[in-house]
Every structure is written in C-alpha cells, then in structure tokens.
Enzyme design. Structure first.
Site, PDB file in Angstrom:
ATOM      1  N   MET A  10       0.764  -1.160   0.001  1.00 24.69           N
ATOM      2  CA  MET A  10       0.033   0.128   0.022  1.00 24.69           C
ATOM      3  C   MET A  10       0.841   1.301   0.048  1.00 24.69           C
ATOM      4  O   MET A  10       0.698   2.045   0.755  1.00 24.69           O
ATOM      5  CB  MET A  10      -0.913   0.118   1.097  1.00 24.69           C
ATOM      6  N   THR A  83       1.962   1.557   6.017  1.00 28.45           N
ATOM      7  CA  THR A  83       1.019   2.615   5.505  1.00 28.45           C
ATOM      8  C   THR A  83       0.557   3.756   6.518  1.00 28.45           C
ATOM      9  O   THR A  83       0.304   3.109   7.509  1.00 28.45           O
ATOM     10  CB  THR A  83      -0.114   2.340   4.507  1.00 28.45           C
ATOM     11  N   CYS A 197       3.171   9.820   4.747  1.00 32.59           N
ATOM     12  CA  CYS A 197       2.708   8.950   3.538  1.00 32.59           C
ATOM     13  C   CYS A 197       3.818   8.224   3.233  1.00 32.59           C
ATOM     14  O   CYS A 197       4.977   8.816   2.932  1.00 32.59           O
ATOM     15  CB  CYS A 197       1.899   9.598   2.492  1.00 32.59           C
TER      16      CYS A 197
END
Length: 230
Positions: A10, A83, A197
């Site tokens: 992810m 993630t 992120c």
C-alpha cells in the site's frame, strides 16, 4: 530475534523501502550475514484504494485484519501496517490478532518528542491530513501542535501520491510543489515536517530542504528493528 509481521502493498513501492530498511537495520546491529526475520503479506492495493475512495473503511479493516491474521499464523511476533493512512483502521485490525501492532504515529511521535519538536507540519493523503485518527494521536499522546496545508495544497499532495508516487512516477515539478508547501508550513511556525505517507520519501529527501523532515517509513522501520531485537 523476533519475527516482524508486515502488511504491505500500500503501495508496493514503499513496502520495498520498509523491507530494505529493516534488513539493513538488523545487519547494522548484528553484523555478518544477519538479516531480519520477516513475514510479509502484500495486499492488492486497488482493492484498498477503491474502498478508501468510497468510504468503505470497515471493509478495508476486514481485509487488513485477515492479512494480520495470516502474518500472525506465519510466526510474526508483532505487526507493522506499512502505510500511514490505513492506521485509520488499526483498532479493527487489532481485533483480529493477539500480537501487538507497532503504530506508525507512536513511533513518529516518540522521535519528535525526543528531538524537542512541539509544533509540526503534516503531509500525507487527504485522509491523513484531514481526519483525526492520526493527528489526534500526536496531539493527545505527545502534546504536539499539528499544522496541515491549506485545501488547495492538500488536494495537490493527495493527487501526486496516488497519480504519481504509487505508480512509481517521480516528477521534478511535483517535488517543487511539495518543497513549496513544506516552506509554507515552516513559515507558519512548523519546526519540522512529518512525511506522513510512506511514498513521500520517494520524492522528497532531507537533502532537498533545510527544514527538518521526519520520514515515517524510516522511523517505523527503525522502531521495528528495535522491537525485533528487544
């Protein structure tokens, strides 16, 4: 050595960074031919991203909960959700397993606090920047003041993550956009910036700016090494 359970994919681009960092950390600590014990479950990111967009968060929690069960069954002693955004469903994932989750915001908050940072800027997907699951953890548990970019900036940050970085595209003009946003947050009082992120560090590195950056992938991986050897 404990076995690290990784829920990745992810995106898979940032999962590569995790795998490399954890193995390098183990080798640095133990030397020789040592490498990390890792049980990795890599999901199909399209199944997750489509549910993010539609707001079907409970379904993502179920998918990742089953992945967590799989790494526990594979011998993992603790779990990393690789993630930032999907820590939104960390409580739901935890209900599927009996081993602990190493929370990325906790690892980051501990590092910020140790470095004396009290006011920090946060970049990430719009979910991470706009919702409370990540910011509130930093505020409530670590006493941070958290600044986020304005709406237009948030839209552009989110677009670059999904349309470029998650596809392995590194664009110089996008890097400059991010650097301008980092400078703007710093001008508004942020002592440092969280790259919240796991893909952002593929685009922006510390060498690109004088503003202190906190790469959550690197911090999370380093804490996993600590737990594995603790």
């Amino acid at each position: 050595m404990k076995t690290v359970g990784m829920i990745g994919g992810m995106s898979w681009e940032s999962t590569q960074s995790y795998y490399k960092a954890i193995n390098e950390g183990i080798k640095q600590q133990l030397g020789g031919l040592h490498s990390a014990k890792i049980c990795l479950y890599s999901v199909d990111f399209d199944e997750i991203e489509s549910r993010q967009r539609s707001g079907a968060w409970a379904e993502t929690g179920e998918i990742l909960g089953q992945a967590a069960q799989a790494v526990q069954a594979g011998g993992a002693d603790f779990v990393l959700i690789c993630t930032n955004t999907m820590h939104k469903v960390a409580p739901e994932i935890a209900q599927h397993i009996s081993i602990p989750i190493l929370h990325i915001a906790d690892a980051t908050g501990e590092q910020l606090k140790a470095d004396g940072i009290t006011k920090v800027g946060l970049l990430g997907t719009r979910f991470t920047m706009e919702q409370d699951f990540y910011k509130s953890r930093l505020i409530d548990q670590f006493g941070m003041e958290v600044l986020v970019p304005n709406e237009r900036q948030r839209e552009e940050i989110h677009r670059v993550i999904f349309d470029e970085l998650c596809l392995g595209i590194i664009n110089a003009s996008s890097k400059q956009v991010y650097l301008d946003i980092i400078a703007d947050l710093h001008a508004k009082g942020a002592q440092a910036i969280i790259l919240g992120c796991t893909e952002i560090a593929l685009l922006v590195q510390q060498a690109d700016t004088d503003v202190k950056l906190y790469d959550t992938t690197a911090i999370h991986a380093a804490k996993a090494v600590e737990w594995a050897l603790g």
